[in-house]
Scaffold this active site. Structure first.
Site, mmCIF file in Angstrom:
data_model
loop_
_atom_site.group_PDB
_atom_site.id
_atom_site.type_symbol
_atom_site.label_atom_id
_atom_site.label_comp_id
_atom_site.label_asym_id
_atom_site.label_seq_id
_atom_site.Cartn_x
_atom_site.Cartn_y
_atom_site.Cartn_z
ATOM 1 N N GLN A 11 0.822 -1.205 0.000
ATOM 2 C CA GLN A 11 0.000 0.000 0.000
ATOM 3 C C GLN A 11 0.856 1.255 0.000
ATOM 4 O OE1 GLN A 11 -3.336 -1.774 2.900
ATOM 5 N NE2 GLN A 11 -3.650 0.360 2.439
ATOM 6 N N SER A 92 4.563 -6.399 2.566
ATOM 7 C CA SER A 92 3.236 -6.402 3.188
ATOM 8 C C SER A 92 2.201 -6.987 2.218
ATOM 9 C CB SER A 92 2.871 -4.982 3.639
ATOM 10 O OG SER A 92 1.684 -4.980 4.384
ATOM 11 N N LEU A 93 1.264 -6.180 1.743
ATOM 12 C CA LEU A 93 0.287 -6.646 0.756
ATOM 13 C C LEU A 93 0.974 -7.317 -0.430
ATOM 14 C CD1 LEU A 93 -2.510 -6.646 -0.758
ATOM 15 C CD2 LEU A 93 -1.821 -4.386 -1.614
ATOM 16 N N ARG A 117 -8.867 -8.845 3.760
ATOM 17 C CA ARG A 117 -7.750 -8.381 4.584
ATOM 18 C C ARG A 117 -7.871 -6.877 4.847
ATOM 19 N NH1 ARG A 117 -2.340 -6.481 3.389
ATOM 20 N NH2 ARG A 117 -0.752 -7.259 4.856
ATOM 21 N N HIS A 201 0.263 -3.630 10.980
ATOM 22 C CA HIS A 201 1.368 -4.484 11.448
ATOM 23 C C HIS A 201 1.694 -4.327 12.941
ATOM 24 C CE1 HIS A 201 2.071 -5.976 7.444
ATOM 25 N NE2 HIS A 201 2.120 -4.746 6.990
ATOM 26 N N GLN A 250 1.912 -11.997 9.809
ATOM 27 C CA GLN A 250 2.267 -10.742 9.144
ATOM 28 C C GLN A 250 1.318 -9.609 9.530
ATOM 29 O OE1 GLN A 250 0.860 -9.280 5.575
ATOM 30 N NE2 GLN A 250 2.743 -9.630 4.421
#
Length: 310
Positions: A11, A92-93, A117, A201, A250
């Protein structure tokens, strides 16, 4: 023999109008977005091209949009080069994009999964309660210690170790603001709040992690066809059950991007291609490992130049 890695952004790389130029030349982009739109039940390409930006920047829309953009560009790379990466990873994503290209997850399943998510992450913490900030110019351990000192009875943690001297923190807004002030006093070059809607996170994402665990339990994951490095430990994982566990972890654990790129270098990777809108990761990668040749695939020009160089 020198190795190739392909990495996928998370993101922050989204923008209204992204991929318009390359979509005008390559039907694969439209086909990939059509596939995603069918899985989502709304016209994703229309949103990506027309906005509004406020909607595209809402996490539940951002995540499918970025994953679909990355996979469209990955498919173009495959069509035009035929060269498979030795290793893949994502920030991440972006880890979900990496898992799709390694055939751990089906594309339609992944699109639906990252939509959920995004919803889980947004609903875990009310807007305004949590925030994130970027800290530039301090060492990792120094930022971790300042978070510990500033937490008091609230949560604030280092959640993205992006490159040497660049750490993102997240947690309760008041604790994040205290940490910003402490970092500035400690000599940080910059310490600034980020325009995000939740403390991603951090431990505050635990409710989202629990929901994500349930969603992932319903998904079929298979062994990767090439090495996938995961965020939580910056190591490759081949066991589908372990991959699933790490995707849940994660959600409320730090992204170890510096360690990930250092692992790629240790395995003989000399070229890293960032596959997705923008070039955020390429900038980080150059700061982590100057020896690595960082390339980008995000538009017609960068696709052509990367194809010519690799």
């Amino acid at each position: 023999m020198a190795k190739l890695a392909i990495v996928f952004p998370g993101q922050g790389s989204q923008a209204v109008g992204m991929l318009a130029d390359i979509a005008a030349q390559e039907i694969t982009v439209a086909r990939t977005f059509d596939e995603a739109s069918q899985a989502l039940g709304y016209n994703l390409w229309e949103l990506v091209q027309g906005g509004p930006a406020e909607k595209l920047n809402r996490t539940e829309f951002t995540q499918p949009a970025l994953l679909t953009s990355s996979i469209a560009l990955w498919r173009l790379w495959q069509e035009k080069s035929g060269r498979q990466p030795d290793i893949v990873a994502g920030h991440s994503l972006g880890e979900y994009s990496a898992l799709v290209c390694a055939r751990v997850l089906g594309f339609a399943d992944a699109v639906d999964l990252v939509r959920k998510r995004g919803q889980y992450m947004q609903s875990a913490v009310p807007v305004g309660v949590g925030s994130m900030a970027a800290i530039l110019g301090l060492g990792d351990e120094q930022v971790v210690e300042l978070c510990n000192q500033s937490s008091v009875d609230q949560v604030v943690q280092a959640v993205n170790f992006n490159s040497p001297g660049q750490v993102v923190i997240a947690g309760h807004t008041a604790a994040v603001e205290r940490t910003i002030e402490a970092c500035q006093q400690a000599g940080a070059r910059r310490a600034m709040l980020l325009a995000v809607s939740a403390p991603f996170h951090s431990q505050l994402m635990q409710p989202a992690a629990e929901k994500m665990s349930e969603a992932l339990d319903r998904m079929e994951l298979t062994e990767p066809v090439f090495e996938v490095v995961q965020n939580v430990h910056a190591k490759p994982e081949a066991d589908p059950d372990k991959i699933r566990e790490n995707l849940v972890l994660q959600m409320d654990h730090a992204v170890l991007w510096t360690d990930t790129v250092e692992y790629l270098v240790s395995q003989g990777v000399d070229t890293v291609i960032e596959c997705g809108p923008g070039k955020v990761l390429s900038g980080l990668n150059r700061r982590i490992a100057k020896s690595v040749d960082s390339k980008v695939i995000s538009d017609p020009e960068s696709l052509d130049s990367t194809l010519a160089a690799v």
